[in-house]
Write a protein that holds these residues in place. Sequence first.
Motif, short mmCIF file in Angstrom:
data_model
loop_
_atom_site.label_atom_id
_atom_site.label_comp_id
_atom_site.label_asym_id
_atom_site.label_seq_id
_atom_site.Cartn_x
_atom_site.Cartn_y
_atom_site.Cartn_z
N TRP A 102 0.81 -1.23 0.00
CA TRP A 102 0.00 0.00 0.00
C TRP A 102 0.84 1.28 0.00
O TRP A 102 0.29 2.37 -0.01
N THR A 103 2.16 1.16 0.02
CA THR A 103 2.99 2.36 -0.05
C THR A 103 3.41 2.62 -1.49
O THR A 103 3.31 1.76 -2.35
N ASN A 104 3.91 3.83 -1.76
CA ASN A 104 4.20 4.27 -3.12
C ASN A 104 5.68 4.50 -3.42
O ASN A 104 6.07 4.52 -4.60
N LYS A 119 9.26 4.07 -4.40
CA LYS A 119 9.94 2.99 -5.13
C LYS A 119 11.31 2.76 -4.50
O LYS A 119 12.33 3.27 -4.97
N TYR A 166 8.06 7.68 -7.08
CA TYR A 166 6.90 7.07 -6.42
C TYR A 166 6.05 6.42 -7.51
O TYR A 166 5.85 7.02 -8.57
N ASN A 178 -0.85 5.79 -8.34
CA ASN A 178 -2.06 5.03 -8.01
C ASN A 178 -2.90 4.93 -9.27
O ASN A 178 -3.57 5.87 -9.66
N LYS A 237 -3.91 0.98 -5.13
CA LYS A 237 -3.27 1.99 -4.28
C LYS A 237 -1.84 1.55 -3.95
O LYS A 237 -1.63 0.60 -3.22
N GLY A 238 -0.86 2.24 -4.55
CA GLY A 238 0.53 1.88 -4.32
C GLY A 238 0.81 0.45 -4.75
O GLY A 238 0.19 -0.08 -5.69
N TYR A 239 1.75 -0.19 -4.09
CA TYR A 239 2.07 -1.59 -4.36
C TYR A 239 1.00 -2.46 -3.71
O TYR A 239 0.61 -2.22 -2.56
N TYR A 276 1.59 0.23 -14.53
CA TYR A 276 2.08 1.15 -13.50
C TYR A 276 3.00 2.25 -14.03
O TYR A 276 3.17 3.30 -13.38
N VAL A 321 1.64 12.42 -4.57
CA VAL A 321 1.71 10.95 -4.52
C VAL A 321 0.31 10.35 -4.30
O VAL A 321 0.05 9.21 -4.68
N ASP A 322 -0.60 11.11 -3.72
CA ASP A 322 -1.96 10.62 -3.46
C ASP A 322 -2.89 10.75 -4.66
O ASP A 322 -4.06 10.34 -4.59
#
Length: 291
Positions: free
Chosen positions: A54-56, A58, A81, A84, A89-91, A194, A282-283
Amino acid sequence: MSFTVEERGNPNTLGYRLFFKNAEGKYISPFHDIPMYADESRSIFNMVVEVPRWTNAKMEIATKDILNPIKQDVKKGKLRYVANVFPHKGYIWNYGAIPQTWEDPAHKDGDTGCCGDNDPVDVCEIGSKVYSRGEVIKVKVLGVLAMIDEGETDWKVIAINVEDPEANDLNNISDVQRLKPGYLEATVDWFRRYKVPDGKPENQFAFNGEFKDKDFAIEVIKNTHNFWKSLISQQANAGELSCKNTCVSACDSPYCCSADEAKTAVGETCPCGKEEPIPSSVDKWYYYERK
């Protein structure tokens, strides 16, 4: 066998690094010094967690830096990053690498027709827990996806922590298809799209995007372990890779890193400081139709 990490620099900045130590407190390389196998008799592998689910950011093992700490990838001087891309959402898994493996850029894979991407083998851990950056967990392999990234073979191993509550029920890729419907399709979709928000084309896959089973995946890992053995024994061209290690190479090897040299390398980085905020961009969510 246990490992700890030491943060250096300010999190969310270009100078941030995550160095690794073994149980004796000795600085090590997560690329070279952590064994590939956690339990060879049971085909259990070590996985270095680079990116929590869930984080972005890299984050990745810095293969070209001495001791190969984890750091954030950089593009055009800015931290990278992943976007989304709806609905992801993220990874969407805990993402990391298997140590002591190397996808040789001089070797053309017989199945994919493409050479390796010059990195350790990537792992997507699909269990129920979100792990921390730098954790070393024991995983069993379930299958593998063959992504073709800008003409290079980039294997994506699917695995689960052996201590996960779901681990007993997941023993091969067919179990994932049966018990986690839609997850593998979402994984292909994630890897396909992605990079599109960065202006790049969709990634392609060998085998028409189909996952290969556990036995195939383990064979891939063993092959890349042999490539790593050639690398660390100076039989393969390292190029810009840093092969310095504190536990594997003999002291007369140019790849041997003494305890003093390791301490000096870490000491040349800044002490861990205040965490900088993650950019609000990033969001942002990206939407586009699948082709």
